[in-house]
Design a protein around this motif. Sequence first.
Motif, PDB file in Angstrom:
ATOM      1  N   TYR A   1       0.828  -1.205   0.000  1.00  0.00           N
ATOM      2  CA  TYR A   1       0.000   0.000   0.000  1.00  0.00           C
ATOM      3  C   TYR A   1       0.869   1.265   0.000  1.00  0.00           C
ATOM      4  O   TYR A   1       0.558   2.250  -0.679  1.00  0.00           O
ATOM      5  CB  TYR A   1      -0.917   0.027   1.231  1.00  0.00           C
TER       6      TYR A   1
ATOM      7  N   TYR B   1       0.450   3.623  -3.247  1.00  0.00           N
ATOM      8  CA  TYR B   1      -0.386   4.808  -3.078  1.00  0.00           C
ATOM      9  C   TYR B   1       0.338   6.009  -2.462  1.00  0.00           C
ATOM     10  O   TYR B   1       0.057   7.146  -2.845  1.00  0.00           O
ATOM     11  CB  TYR B   1      -1.613   4.451  -2.223  1.00  0.00           C
ATOM     12  N   TYR B   2       1.252   5.783  -1.518  1.00  0.00           N
ATOM     13  CA  TYR B   2       1.936   6.907  -0.884  1.00  0.00           C
ATOM     14  C   TYR B   2       3.075   7.424  -1.760  1.00  0.00           C
ATOM     15  O   TYR B   2       3.221   8.624  -1.978  1.00  0.00           O
ATOM     16  CB  TYR B   2       2.460   6.501   0.492  1.00  0.00           C
TER      17      TYR B   2
ATOM     18  N   LEU C   1      -7.685   2.026   6.687  1.00  0.00           N
ATOM     19  CA  LEU C   1      -7.859   2.461   5.303  1.00  0.00           C
ATOM     20  C   LEU C   1      -9.321   2.798   5.017  1.00  0.00           C
ATOM     21  O   LEU C   1      -9.624   3.805   4.355  1.00  0.00           O
ATOM     22  CB  LEU C   1      -7.377   1.369   4.345  1.00  0.00           C
TER      23      LEU C   1
ATOM     24  N   TYR D   1     -10.100   5.260   1.872  1.00  0.00           N
ATOM     25  CA  TYR D   1      -9.335   4.556   0.835  1.00  0.00           C
ATOM     26  C   TYR D   1     -10.236   4.113  -0.309  1.00  0.00           C
ATOM     27  O   TYR D   1     -11.336   3.601  -0.107  1.00  0.00           O
ATOM     28  CB  TYR D   1      -8.652   3.344   1.458  1.00  0.00           C
ATOM     29  N   VAL D   2      -9.736   4.317  -1.545  1.00  0.00           N
ATOM     30  CA  VAL D   2     -10.447   3.898  -2.753  1.00  0.00           C
ATOM     31  C   VAL D   2      -9.563   2.884  -3.483  1.00  0.00           C
ATOM     32  O   VAL D   2      -8.440   3.216  -3.891  1.00  0.00           O
ATOM     33  CB  VAL D   2     -10.757   5.085  -3.681  1.00  0.00           C
TER      34      VAL D   2
ATOM     35  N   ALA E   1      -7.172   3.464  -6.832  1.00  0.00           N
ATOM     36  CA  ALA E   1      -7.066   4.898  -7.162  1.00  0.00           C
ATOM     37  C   ALA E   1      -5.644   5.390  -6.932  1.00  0.00           C
ATOM     38  O   ALA E   1      -5.372   6.216  -6.049  1.00  0.00           O
ATOM     39  CB  ALA E   1      -8.068   5.699  -6.344  1.00  0.00           C
TER      40      ALA E   1
ATOM     41  N   HIS F   1      -4.703   9.206  -6.615  1.00  0.00           N
ATOM     42  CA  HIS F   1      -5.940   9.939  -6.358  1.00  0.00           C
ATOM     43  C   HIS F   1      -6.504   9.662  -4.963  1.00  0.00           C
ATOM     44  O   HIS F   1      -7.686   9.862  -4.734  1.00  0.00           O
ATOM     45  CB  HIS F   1      -6.984   9.590  -7.419  1.00  0.00           C
ATOM     46  N   GLN F   2      -5.654   9.205  -4.053  1.00  0.00           N
ATOM     47  CA  GLN F   2      -6.110   9.001  -2.678  1.00  0.00           C
ATOM     48  C   GLN F   2      -6.133  10.342  -1.940  1.00  0.00           C
ATOM     49  O   GLN F   2      -5.363  11.255  -2.253  1.00  0.00           O
ATOM     50  CB  GLN F   2      -5.191   8.021  -1.942  1.00  0.00           C
ATOM     51  N   SER F   3      -6.988  10.467  -0.950  1.00  0.00           N
ATOM     52  CA  SER F   3      -7.072  11.700  -0.172  1.00  0.00           C
ATOM     53  C   SER F   3      -5.854  11.855   0.724  1.00  0.00           C
ATOM     54  O   SER F   3      -5.116  10.891   0.984  1.00  0.00           O
ATOM     55  CB  SER F   3      -8.332  11.683   0.688  1.00  0.00           C
TER      56      SER F   3
ATOM     57  N   THR G   1      -6.030   9.580   3.684  1.00  0.00           N
ATOM     58  CA  THR G   1      -5.632   8.210   3.385  1.00  0.00           C
ATOM     59  C   THR G   1      -4.116   8.081   3.317  1.00  0.00           C
ATOM     60  O   THR G   1      -3.535   7.118   3.834  1.00  0.00           O
ATOM     61  CB  THR G   1      -6.252   7.738   2.064  1.00  0.00           C
ATOM     62  N   LEU G   2      -3.458   9.055   2.699  1.00  0.00           N
ATOM     63  CA  LEU G   2      -2.003   9.018   2.582  1.00  0.00           C
ATOM     64  C   LEU G   2      -1.339   9.109   3.955  1.00  0.00           C
ATOM     65  O   LEU G   2      -0.361   8.405   4.225  1.00  0.00           O
ATOM     66  CB  LEU G   2      -1.519  10.154   1.684  1.00  0.00           C
TER      67      LEU G   2
END
Length: 471
Positions: free
Chosen positions: A270, A274-275, A404, A409-410, A413, A416-418, A421-422
Amino acid sequence: MEEKLATKEVQVQASTKKEKFEWPFAIFHATSVSGAAMLIAAVIGSYFSVYMTDTMLIPAAAASGIMFVATLWDAINDPVMGVLADRTRSRWGRYRPYFIPAPILLTLFSTLLWVNPHFSTTGKIIFVLVCYIGYGMTVTMYTMPQMAVLPAVVKENDNRNKIIVFGAASTAIMFTIGSTFTVNIKAFFENTLGFSNGYIPFMLVLGALSCVSFWGLFATSKERYLSYNNEQPIRKDLVKILKHKELSPFLLVWLMASMGYGLMFASSVYYIMYYIVRPDLIPLYMGIVSIGALVSMVVLMPLMMKICKTAHRTLYVTQIISITCYIILFFFGKSNLTLLYVVTFIATAFASMSNALVNVLVNDAIDYIQFTEGISANGLISAIKGFAQKCGNTVTNSGILAVLAISGYVAGAVGHQSETTLLAINLLRFGAPALTGVIMLVALRFNPVEKHYEDIEEMKKLMEAKERNEL
């Protein structure tokens, strides 16, 4: 009087004779739980959460619920397995009989976990929950007896620790393969051999290999050092152990070690996807993490134990180093990839060995209870350790997905995570392991075994002398 003196002399001579190190037992013990079975655990621990959310399309909140229910039940049934093992009476011994059926069930449930049936979302949730519970109960079925059989077969601390180091090295190798090369192995089965889902044949191969190691452990084990307890209610044995509140720091250490080690692998995918927003770097980063664990177990842990003299001091020093690295990465990990790779490697190399070093505390607790209460409760104490470890797994597996889900969490995405979420992902990857390390440091300040060390060693020598005289 002369007869008593002669008996005492025989005991002293026997007790000073060094215990023979049995290589076949050591190899099979190290490669049973820490062999193909550990590779299965590594694949599940690193990739199954993502598989549920991104391939099976199970919502993160529901996936969190699956993990919570399954791993919580897994923790609850650990004491049941420990008590059952301690009270097993068979021609093959107390703990050995469980090594026969366990790898067969492991193959079944670990394979079913990767089946993606054409069910509704609710149907998939039920299917995964049943399979994950079956997998967890199977792991309990072989982990408790495997931990319990070591002090029953080997009495000298040096030999025990050597076998623990072998197991730790095997664990690191399996996690290196599972975390780094699973994507490639899966692709090989799919692209070269034509399987539609490469996880399934991978699990079948690993299941077959686990049969070899567990059945080898069955063949090479001899339960020598056990005190056969009077048959009394289970409650009495449990009370005898739990009344020793001075052992409670061990529980906390086992819990934190499990959480820290699990977070290291389960949050990494993750984090990079995502990050850092670089899904293409997942194999590289997982390779750094798993190779760091490999170096930790094979090279660094034996070296640190020589420097620090005891496993307890080694655990303390390595946690301080890893906590420092985690704090650096939490604040600066995203700023530079080279910094991220180098400091992650260092953090992993020092943090990983905690998962093996805490097993020394199991043997300490077993010896302590045998010294204070005169009973061999290997299975029950191993189960208590397993309970703490599974509670850690419960918090880790369900906690990651729950955090998450709460943070918005999406699935899929990338980029495009908020921000919420990050931040949650960064906390899971580096903030939470730093916190578990701090709690371990506090708990390690209290060790009830140290003040009875000499008396416990004398007890073990007398037990060994008695065993030798009976041969």
